[in-house]
Scaffold this motif. Structure first.
Motif, short mmCIF file in Angstrom:
data_model
loop_
_atom_site.label_atom_id
_atom_site.label_comp_id
_atom_site.label_asym_id
_atom_site.label_seq_id
_atom_site.Cartn_x
_atom_site.Cartn_y
_atom_site.Cartn_z
N GLY A 65 63.26 13.16 30.68
CA GLY A 65 63.27 12.88 29.25
C GLY A 65 61.99 13.31 28.55
N GLY A 66 61.05 13.83 29.31
CA GLY A 66 59.82 14.37 28.74
C GLY A 66 58.67 13.38 28.59
N ALA A 67 58.75 12.23 29.23
CA ALA A 67 57.72 11.20 29.06
C ALA A 67 56.82 11.09 30.29
N GLY A 68 55.63 10.53 30.06
CA GLY A 68 54.73 10.17 31.13
C GLY A 68 55.16 8.83 31.70
N TYR A 69 54.56 8.43 32.83
CA TYR A 69 55.00 7.21 33.48
C TYR A 69 53.81 6.54 34.17
N LEU A 70 53.59 5.29 33.83
CA LEU A 70 52.57 4.48 34.49
C LEU A 70 53.26 3.28 35.12
N VAL A 71 53.03 3.07 36.41
CA VAL A 71 53.61 1.92 37.09
C VAL A 71 52.69 0.73 36.85
N GLU A 72 53.29 -0.37 36.42
CA GLU A 72 52.55 -1.60 36.13
C GLU A 72 51.68 -1.96 37.34
N GLY A 73 50.41 -2.27 37.11
CA GLY A 73 49.50 -2.63 38.18
C GLY A 73 48.90 -1.44 38.92
N ASP A 74 49.27 -0.22 38.53
CA ASP A 74 48.81 0.99 39.21
C ASP A 74 47.94 1.85 38.29
N TYR A 75 47.42 1.25 37.25
CA TYR A 75 46.56 2.02 36.35
C TYR A 75 45.53 1.08 35.74
N CYS A 76 44.46 1.66 35.26
CA CYS A 76 43.44 0.89 34.57
C CYS A 76 43.42 1.33 33.11
N THR A 77 42.59 0.70 32.30
CA THR A 77 42.55 1.07 30.89
C THR A 77 42.10 2.51 30.70
N CYS A 78 41.24 3.01 31.58
CA CYS A 78 40.81 4.41 31.48
C CYS A 78 41.99 5.35 31.71
N SER A 82 43.52 7.96 29.13
CA SER A 82 43.71 9.37 29.51
C SER A 82 45.15 9.81 29.28
N ALA A 83 46.09 8.94 29.61
CA ALA A 83 47.51 9.27 29.42
C ALA A 83 47.82 9.48 27.95
N VAL A 84 47.28 8.62 27.10
CA VAL A 84 47.52 8.74 25.65
C VAL A 84 46.88 10.02 25.13
N MET A 85 45.64 10.28 25.51
CA MET A 85 44.96 11.49 25.04
C MET A 85 45.67 12.74 25.56
N ALA A 86 46.09 12.73 26.81
CA ALA A 86 46.81 13.87 27.38
C ALA A 86 48.12 14.11 26.63
N ALA A 87 48.80 13.03 26.28
CA ALA A 87 50.08 13.16 25.57
C ALA A 87 49.89 13.84 24.21
N THR A 88 48.76 13.59 23.56
CA THR A 88 48.53 14.18 22.24
C THR A 88 48.37 15.69 22.30
N VAL A 89 48.06 16.23 23.47
CA VAL A 89 47.92 17.68 23.61
C VAL A 89 49.04 18.28 24.47
N GLY A 90 50.12 17.50 24.66
CA GLY A 90 51.29 18.04 25.33
C GLY A 90 51.34 17.90 26.84
N HIS A 91 50.43 17.13 27.42
CA HIS A 91 50.45 16.94 28.87
C HIS A 91 51.18 15.65 29.21
N THR A 92 51.77 15.63 30.37
CA THR A 92 52.48 14.45 30.85
C THR A 92 51.64 13.82 31.96
N TYR A 93 51.43 12.53 31.90
CA TYR A 93 50.54 11.84 32.83
C TYR A 93 51.35 10.85 33.65
N PHE A 94 51.04 10.79 34.94
CA PHE A 94 51.68 9.84 35.85
C PHE A 94 50.61 9.03 36.55
N SER A 95 50.86 7.75 36.76
CA SER A 95 49.95 6.96 37.59
C SER A 95 50.18 7.40 39.04
N PRO A 96 49.25 7.08 39.95
CA PRO A 96 49.41 7.53 41.34
C PRO A 96 50.75 7.14 41.98
#
Length: 191
Positions: A65-78, A82-96
């Protein structure tokens, strides 16, 4: 981006906003993400899903669907930042963990063989190291720390990697690196 809005399901008022990025926090992305996309209509803001679900099918569905994905408990505020900033320039971010789910799905693909080896041979040994770490879900800063490189050096290497792999960003590069974009029998590439 100076503010955040809470818009509860069924997300009808989302079109009245001028969102740069939409962060969807939900229990079941299979339902909530589809509802959000429908409510957004032609709105083009990128989406990042935050959910406790970590199964490959759900993560892949969100990626399709074109979205990034962060698993609850698998990411920090940084990472969220980073995911939000990456999204603004067209990148998709995934937590580990989300990235690992995509890797697991890609491993179930048939052996990509010679074409995959040719693709990987385009990269220098350092670029291959960076791709291995990127494919585990690490970002440029974390890769730099692991390889004792500056974040800028890692980002320069990533730019070279994207050009060599003809990738739109980190997720596309990882999928090509893993062989998931070749033939794509399980529908990993974004539509």
């Amino acid at each position: 981006m100076s503010s955040a809005l809470h818009i509860p399901p069924p997300y009808r008022t989302i079109r009245e906003t001028e969102a740069d990025v939409v962060v969807l926090r939900c229990e079941d992305p299979s339902v909530s993400f589809a509802e959000l996309l429908q409510a957004m209509g032609s709105m083009s803001a990128p989406v990042i899903v935050v959910s406790p679900r970590r199964d490959a099918e759900v993560v892949v569905e969100v990626f399709r669907g074109g979205a990034g994905y962060l698993v609850e408990g698998d990411y920090c505020t940084c990472m969220l930042s980073s995911a939000v900033m990456a999204a603004t320039v067209g990148h998709t971010y995934f937590s580990p963990v989300a990235c690992a789910a995509v890797r697991d799905a890609a491993r179930r693909l048939p052996d990509p063989g010679e074409a995959m080896e040719r693709l990987r041979s385009l990269l220098s040994p350092r670029e291959r190291q960076i791709m291995e770490l990127l494919s585990t879900g690490l970002g440029a800063q974390e890769i730099g720390l692991r390889l004792r490189l500056s974040e800028k050096t890692v980002r320069n290497n990533l730019s070279n990697i994207y050009a060599k792999l003809d990738a739109r960003g980190n997720t596309d590069a990882v999928l090509k690196w893993l062989g998931a974009a070749q033939g794509d029998p399980i529908g990993l590439t974004a539509r």
